[in-house]
Design an enzyme around this catalytic site. Structure first.
Site, PDB file in Angstrom:
ATOM      1  N   LYS A   1      15.426  -5.708  -5.868  1.00  0.00           N
ATOM      2  CA  LYS A   1      14.878  -5.476  -4.478  1.00  0.00           C
ATOM      3  C   LYS A   1      14.972  -6.623  -3.768  1.00  0.00           C
ATOM      4  CE  LYS A   1      10.474  -3.558  -3.086  1.00  0.00           C
ATOM      5  NZ  LYS A   1       9.033  -2.591  -3.455  1.00  0.00           N
TER       6      LYS A   1
ATOM      7  N   ARG B   1      -2.726   2.968  -5.054  1.00  0.00           N
ATOM      8  CA  ARG B   1      -2.661   3.533  -3.728  1.00  0.00           C
ATOM      9  C   ARG B   1      -1.688   4.044  -2.976  1.00  0.00           C
ATOM     10  NH1 ARG B   1      -6.212   0.142   0.549  1.00  0.00           N
ATOM     11  NH2 ARG B   1      -4.639  -1.094   0.406  1.00  0.00           N
TER      12      ARG B   1
ATOM     13  N   ASN C   1       7.757   7.010  -5.825  1.00  0.00           N
ATOM     14  CA  ASN C   1       7.440   5.845  -6.491  1.00  0.00           C
ATOM     15  C   ASN C   1       7.380   6.042  -7.869  1.00  0.00           C
ATOM     16  OD1 ASN C   1       7.440   4.025  -4.363  1.00  0.00           O
ATOM     17  ND2 ASN C   1       5.197   4.198  -4.146  1.00  0.00           N
TER      18      ASN C   1
ATOM     19  N   GLY D   1      18.872   2.250  -2.525  1.00  0.00           N
ATOM     20  CA  GLY D   1      17.868   2.799  -1.624  1.00  0.00           C
ATOM     21  C   GLY D   1      17.607   2.012  -0.609  1.00  0.00           C
TER      22      GLY D   1
ATOM     23  N   VAL E   1      17.207  -1.794  -2.082  1.00  0.00           N
ATOM     24  CA  VAL E   1      17.300  -1.988  -3.500  1.00  0.00           C
ATOM     25  C   VAL E   1      18.763  -1.667  -3.861  1.00  0.00           C
ATOM     26  CG1 VAL E   1      16.570  -1.075  -5.755  1.00  0.00           C
ATOM     27  CG2 VAL E   1      14.992  -1.090  -3.876  1.00  0.00           C
TER      28      VAL E   1
ATOM     29  N   ASP F   1       6.331   0.148  -7.213  1.00  0.00           N
ATOM     30  CA  ASP F   1       6.086  -0.307  -5.986  1.00  0.00           C
ATOM     31  C   ASP F   1       4.607  -0.653  -5.961  1.00  0.00           C
ATOM     32  OD1 ASP F   1       6.095  -0.690  -3.193  1.00  0.00           O
ATOM     33  OD2 ASP F   1       6.426   1.305  -2.480  1.00  0.00           O
TER      34      ASP F   1
ATOM     35  N   GLY G   1      14.320   0.584   2.023  1.00  0.00           N
ATOM     36  CA  GLY G   1      12.994   0.778   2.120  1.00  0.00           C
ATOM     37  C   GLY G   1      12.526   0.329   3.547  1.00  0.00           C
ATOM     38  N   GLY G   2      11.063   0.401   3.973  1.00  0.00           N
ATOM     39  CA  GLY G   2      10.695  -0.073   4.997  1.00  0.00           C
ATOM     40  C   GLY G   2      10.609  -1.330   5.271  1.00  0.00           C
ATOM     41  N   PHE G   3      10.423  -2.132   3.893  1.00  0.00           N
ATOM     42  CA  PHE G   3      10.476  -3.713   3.945  1.00  0.00           C
ATOM     43  C   PHE G   3      11.712  -4.326   3.106  1.00  0.00           C
ATOM     44  CE2 PHE G   3       6.316  -2.103   5.109  1.00  0.00           C
ATOM     45  CZ  PHE G   3       6.048  -2.722   6.380  1.00  0.00           C
TER      46      PHE G   3
END
Length: 506
Positions: free
Chosen positions: A45, A138, A144, A23, A30, A157, A25-27
């Site tokens: 990751k 959060r 997630n 996958g 994986v 996450d 991700g923004g930062f």
């Protein structure tokens, strides 16, 4: 449309063989690796090279520490290792969850109500465990929540979602469709009840096949979603097999004001258990260190299947597609510090004593539980504190009657009975002295029943009080103009109405 970015190159890791991309991700990306010793497949990751400023590195280290601290829980992804690759990029080696995650499932499958409840309870256990360790997630959302090889949901996450520490940053990131209103404002604030909202929103998505405030076939821009989240009522899931009690649980957990929600993830999990019992499906245990296991199934003896053994339901394995997933990504947000607390004793709300009556509070013995204290004009005020429940009540509403105090033993484990109903026939009548007397009916009275009530305020949530009768009086000083109250039934085992009844009088 934004072009899909290319994945970063997988780093060379000692003792690990790269298999494929899992996958984007923004930062971080994986990857699937095959570990040599011990021999197993793992998810790695890897932080993107272009995002490695000091803040991102700090949050990446925090993710490793937090997930390692929590990964003993069966519904939280296990972290095996954290290190720096030869090219300087930090990486985490984690449990590989081979089955499709919730983000892949909720849009394409009709997930059974029983499975959605089971997932919700297991995730509630994971979130409650994090909260007890002082950690807010959060960013709870389907993307997630992975699925282990044995079919368990696994929350992941934590890196950009929550930390403990004195340097919580002011910036906040969010996944709008599952975020509560308090995280969408100009100055976001949130606590454990924000995670309760997002957990319920995730369960809603599993049932509805869409995000909670998404209009199928309509306009669903970020601005429109935020406006609906802040002002619109939660729409029905659109499924006939979703019982009204479950819709009510979701509505309470996703109330606009945090004070209206379940006070903890464990309380939400117990509410889901009550729905399971109502549906006569096996009650899923809350995986908490101090939580007693419920009966294996919530069935009456006269049920046709009450004594029959059930076989194991086999799930056909789904072959991994290898397609990267990068939807619903999360923007950068800073850390949030929360103070670890002892687990709440029950699913009921947390009560506070107003400053003007603090001098009239009678404290109960310390310990676990909630304290009910203080008598003002015939109203019993409740304080959130430790100890067995102490109820101070005035006799017959007399202004000069002395308070009497009775103590209740700590509540037993939640029962597996049906959901607690809401009061009915709530009505108020103004008296000659200007006060307003409200009366209501308990549609299913049981021994030990009490009632939580409060006057609804235009500018905030009510101060709640506990009474043992179906009649209360709002003093004339508080009864100018229209008067509205809310009332919930509270059982002896601390279960309460999933939604209070509201009533007004001119």
């Amino acid at each position: 449309m934004t072009a899909r970015r290319e994945p970063s190159a997988p780093p060379a890791l000692p003792g690990h063989e790269h298999v494929r991309l899992l996958g984007l991700g923004g930062f971080a990306d994986v990857f699937l690796y095959r570990q040599d010793l011990p021999r197993r497949e793992v998810a790695v990751k890897v932080l993107l090279a272009g995002s490695m400023d000091d803040d991102v590195r700090r949050r990446f280290r925090t993710e490793a520490n937090l997930m390692a601290q929590l990964s003993h829980h069966p519904s939280i992804v296990t972290v095996y290792q954290a290190d720096i690759a030869a090219d300087g990029r930090p990486y985490l080696v984690m449990e590989y969850c081979s089955r499709p995650g919730l983000a892949e499932r909720y849009r394409t499958e009709r997930i059974a109500v029983a499975e959605a409840l089971r997932i919700g309870i297991r995730l509630a256990s994971a979130v409650e465990t994090a909260h007890r360790a002082g950690i807010l997630h959060r960013d709870i959302k389907p993307a997630n929540v992975l699925t282990t090889d044995f079919g368990w949901p696994a929350l992941t996450d934590f890196g950009i979602a929550a930390t403990t520490g004195p340097d919580g940053a002011a910036t906040v990131g969010m996944s709008i469709p599952w975020s509560p209103p308090e995280l969408l404002g100009e100055h976001p604030t949130g606590d454990a009840r924000s995670d309760v909202y997002s957990l319920a929103a995730t369960v809603y998505s599993l049932l509805a096949g869409r995000t909670p405030f998404e209009l199928p076939g309509g306009q669903n821009t970020a601005q429109q979603l935020v406006a609906r989240i802040e002002r619109a009522a939660l729409p029905p899931t659109g499924r006939a097999d979703v019982p009204a009690s479950l819709q009510q649980v979701l509505e309470r957990a996703m109330a606009k004001h945090p004070a209206r929600r379940f006070p903890s993830a464990a309380a939400l999990g117990r509410a889901f258990q009550q729905v399971e019992a109502e549906l006569r499906v096996p009650v899923t245990p809350l995986d908490l260190t101090d939580e007693p296991a419920p009966p294996a199934a919530a069935e009456r003896a006269d049920h046709p299947d009450a004594t029959r053994l059930r076989g194991i339901v086999a799930v056909d394995p789904v072959a991994p597609t290898g397609a990267p997933v990068d939807d619903d990504r999360t923007r950068v947000r800073g850390a949030v510090q929360v103070t670890p607390e002892a687990p709440p004793a029950g699913p009921g709300p947390r009560f506070e004593v107003p400053a003007e009556v603090e001098d009239e509070v009678e404290a109960a013995p310390s310990g676990r539980g909630r304290v009910v204290a203080g008598v003002v004009a015939g109203v019993v005020v409740l304080a959130a504190a430790g100890g067995a429940i102490a109820v101070a009540a005035q006799g017959s509403g007399s202004a000069d009657a002395g308070p009497t105090t009775t103590a209740l033993a700590p509540a037993p484990p939640p029962t597996v009975g049906g959901a607690v109903p809401s009061p009915t026939e709530l009505a108020g009548a103004r008296q000659a002295d200007g006060s307003v007397v409200f009366r209501w009916t308990n549609p299913d009275p049981q021994q030990g029943d009490q009632y939580v009530w409060g006057v609804r305020q235009a500018t905030g949530e009510p101060t709640l009080a506990l009474v043992g009768t179906t009649t209360v009086t709002v003093p004339a000083a508080q009864a100018s103009g229209q008067v509205c109250i809310e009332v919930s039934i509270v059982r002896a085992d601390r279960r309460e109405s999933v939604r209070p009844t509201e009533g007004c009088t001119a």
